[in-house]
Design a protein around this motif. Structure first.
Motif, PDB file in Angstrom:
ATOM      1  N   THR A 149     -37.874  -6.177 -19.076  1.00 19.14           N
ATOM      2  CA  THR A 149     -37.268  -7.483 -19.322  1.00 19.14           C
ATOM      3  C   THR A 149     -38.313  -8.449 -19.854  1.00 19.14           C
ATOM      4  O   THR A 149     -39.395  -8.577 -19.277  1.00 19.14           O
ATOM      5  CB  THR A 149     -36.650  -8.048 -18.041  1.00 19.14           C
ATOM      6  OG1 THR A 149     -35.703  -7.119 -17.532  1.00 19.14           O
ATOM      7  CG2 THR A 149     -35.948  -9.369 -18.318  1.00 19.14           C
ATOM      8  N   ALA A 150     -37.964  -9.112 -20.943  1.00 23.27           N
ATOM      9  CA  ALA A 150     -38.810 -10.173 -21.501  1.00 23.27           C
ATOM     10  C   ALA A 150     -37.907 -11.320 -21.931  1.00 23.27           C
ATOM     11  O   ALA A 150     -37.876 -11.715 -23.097  1.00 23.27           O
ATOM     12  CB  ALA A 150     -39.630  -9.644 -22.662  1.00 23.27           C
ATOM     13  N   VAL A 151     -37.149 -11.839 -20.975  1.00 25.54           N
ATOM     14  CA  VAL A 151     -36.191 -12.909 -21.241  1.00 25.54           C
ATOM     15  C   VAL A 151     -36.680 -14.176 -20.569  1.00 25.54           C
ATOM     16  O   VAL A 151     -36.980 -14.180 -19.367  1.00 25.54           O
ATOM     17  CB  VAL A 151     -34.787 -12.547 -20.719  1.00 25.54           C
ATOM     18  CG1 VAL A 151     -33.821 -13.692 -20.958  1.00 25.54           C
ATOM     19  CG2 VAL A 151     -34.282 -11.289 -21.398  1.00 25.54           C
ATOM     20  N   THR A 152     -36.778 -15.237 -21.323  1.00 27.48           N
ATOM     21  CA  THR A 152     -37.196 -16.532 -20.782  1.00 27.48           C
ATOM     22  C   THR A 152     -36.012 -17.482 -20.844  1.00 27.48           C
ATOM     23  O   THR A 152     -35.532 -17.811 -21.914  1.00 27.48           O
ATOM     24  CB  THR A 152     -38.370 -17.104 -21.596  1.00 27.48           C
ATOM     25  OG1 THR A 152     -37.992 -17.206 -22.966  1.00 27.48           O
ATOM     26  CG2 THR A 152     -39.591 -16.197 -21.479  1.00 27.48           C
ATOM     27  N   GLY A 153     -35.539 -17.904 -19.680  1.00 22.60           N
ATOM     28  CA  GLY A 153     -34.410 -18.820 -19.610  1.00 22.60           C
ATOM     29  C   GLY A 153     -33.141 -18.095 -19.211  1.00 22.60           C
ATOM     30  O   GLY A 153     -33.124 -16.884 -18.967  1.00 22.60           O
ATOM     31  N   SER A 154     -32.069 -18.865 -19.125  1.00 22.90           N
ATOM     32  CA  SER A 154     -30.765 -18.330 -18.730  1.00 22.90           C
ATOM     33  C   SER A 154     -29.766 -18.602 -19.843  1.00 22.90           C
ATOM     34  O   SER A 154     -29.498 -19.765 -20.168  1.00 22.90           O
ATOM     35  CB  SER A 154     -30.283 -18.972 -17.428  1.00 22.90           C
ATOM     36  OG  SER A 154     -31.191 -18.694 -16.374  1.00 22.90           O
ATOM     37  N   GLU A 172     -34.816  -8.769 -24.227  1.00 24.04           N
ATOM     38  CA  GLU A 172     -35.789  -9.740 -24.724  1.00 24.04           C
ATOM     39  C   GLU A 172     -35.052 -10.838 -25.471  1.00 24.04           C
ATOM     40  O   GLU A 172     -34.029 -10.606 -26.107  1.00 24.04           O
ATOM     41  CB  GLU A 172     -36.814  -9.068 -25.638  1.00 24.04           C
ATOM     42  CG  GLU A 172     -36.212  -8.341 -26.840  1.00 24.04           C
ATOM     43  CD  GLU A 172     -37.258  -7.658 -27.682  1.00 24.04           C
ATOM     44  OE1 GLU A 172     -38.437  -7.758 -27.314  1.00 24.04           O
ATOM     45  OE2 GLU A 172     -36.890  -7.041 -28.690  1.00 24.04           O
ATOM     46  N   THR A 217     -35.254 -15.558 -26.198  1.00 19.29           N
ATOM     47  CA  THR A 217     -35.530 -16.907 -25.726  1.00 19.29           C
ATOM     48  C   THR A 217     -34.432 -17.835 -26.224  1.00 19.29           C
ATOM     49  O   THR A 217     -33.761 -17.553 -27.225  1.00 19.29           O
ATOM     50  CB  THR A 217     -36.889 -17.415 -26.253  1.00 19.29           C
ATOM     51  OG1 THR A 217     -36.886 -17.352 -27.682  1.00 19.29           O
ATOM     52  CG2 THR A 217     -38.040 -16.582 -25.698  1.00 19.29           C
TER      53      THR A 217
END
Length: 393
Positions: free
Chosen positions: A283-288, A322, A324
């Protein structure tokens, strides 16, 4: 303007119209007889017999005014000038032709009526004051104008009623079409939800049952783990099916339970691992992201795990997330070739078809294809607008 909009008249409607036309002519006929007697003019047999017979013939001809409107109207208008009792029939004929709202036909009948009325004075020579020629023209023109105005108003009303009826029928057809479309959409929704809920669980159960069938070297503890996994997976499948049916049967105003989103993907991976599937998650997810994007991402991962369990048992599955805010959210599910050969389950293709529709509704794109080494890749790119930009617009 057109105008064959006259409704079919029943027996009662025809009767009262003809009765009213006859009633209008009676006062004219009686007043003509009184004037002739007062001036010492003998009425003769024509007034007592011929005049009523002509009026009766005119009233009878009016029965065909719907089939031959112009011919009947001209005939009655001309014939009525030799019969004081037929004046009502002439006015009804004028009104009927005027209801068709065809200026040429109206003009022909009015001209015939006014012209023929000038010869009626020779039949009943009632004394008139000097210079009353204009009156002999004005009175027929006035009565014809009144009949035309009433007939045109009736015709306009018929046009309005027909328009309202057609609009009502069109609205009813549109409502029926919308209801049919809603039923189709609801059936598609039920099919998608049933597939999403059941296909994943049943695939894991089938994978565990396949291991039991093809592995004869398992220890008793391993067999028990697989049996418990099958039982637990079956129970969870029944519970999720009950939840979906409860949502589908709920009242329209009843809120639906929250749907799984991006934050539930680790739980989904954990369940797959507990069922014996070799899964890794990067996982490389920043935020929702939004609920729609997160829920669509969850369904992509779920479909990838389902297909891996069904078509590539024993394979390694690698999931990548992934993205943003303000860019895109990418999700990929890749499975290696199947490690064991088992009976291939039936494949309908509806899962990927429904998933492609979900991703398209979210504004994204979906791709899936086999790899040269026998593996399979499922990827999706979903839009992830920046919430701050959305609020500023």
């Amino acid at each position: 303007m057109n105008t064959d909009l006259a409704p079919r008249l029943g027996w009662w409607q025809q009767t009262w119209r003809l009765t009213a036309a006859a009633a209008v002519g009676v006062p004219v006929w009686l007043s003509t007889g009184v004037l002739l007697r007062s001036q010492g003019v003998e009425t003769g047999s024509w007034f007592l017999v011929g005049d009523p017979l002509v009026a009766l013939g005119c009233l009878t001809a009016l029965l065909w005014r719907r089939r031959l409107p112009l011919l009947v109207a001209v005939t009655v208008a001309v014939a009525s000038t030799v019969s004081a009792l037929a004046i009502g029939a002439a006015l009804l004929a004028l009104g009927s032709i005027s209801a068709r709202r065809r200026p040429v036909e109206i003009g022909v009948v009015v001209l015939a009526y006014v012209t023929a009325s000038q010869f009626a004075a020779r039949l009943y020579p009632v004394e008139s004051p000097p210079g009353s020629l204009w009156l002999q023209l004005a009175f027929p023109a006035l009565t014809a104008g009144i009949a035309v105005a009433v007939g045109a108003a009736v015709g306009a009303r018929r046009v309005e009623v027909r328009s309202l009826r057609e609009r009502a029928e069109s609205a009813e057809r549109e409502q029926t079409a919308r209801a049919a479309q809603a039923r189709v959409m609801e059936r598609n929704r039920i099919a998608r939800e049933m597939h999403d809920v059941l296909a994943h669980r049943i695939s894991l159960v089938a994978m565990q049952a396949g291991v039991l069938d093809h592995r004869g070297d398992l220890r008793a503890e391993e067999n028990q783990v697989l049996v418990r996994g099958i039982a637990e997976g079956s129970r969870q499948a029944l519970e999720e099916l009950r939840d979906v049916l409860g949502v589908l049967r709920a009242d329209p105003g009843h809120p639906e339970p929250p749907q799984p989103s991006l934050d539930r993907i680790p739980d989904l991976v954990a369940d797959a691992r507990a069922s014996g599937l070799d899964v890794t998650l990067t996982t490389a997810v920043t935020g929702s992201p939004s609920d729609v994007v997160g829920r669509t991402c969850y369904r992509v991962v779920q479909e990838g795990l389902t297909n891996a369990a069904k078509h590539a048992p024993g394979s390694h599955v690698h999931i990548t997330l992934e993205g943003t805010a303000g860019d895109r959210l990418g999700v990929g599910v890749r499975n290696s070739p199947a490690a064991t050969r088992t009976a291939r389950p039936p494949a309908s293709g509806f899962g990927l078809l429904g998933l492609n529709e979900r991703v398209g509704l979210a504004g994204g794109s979906l791709s899936h294809h086999p790899e040269p080494d026998g593996g399979y890749v499922l990827t999706a790119q979903l839009p992830w607008p920046n919430p701050a930009h959305g609020k500023g617009t």
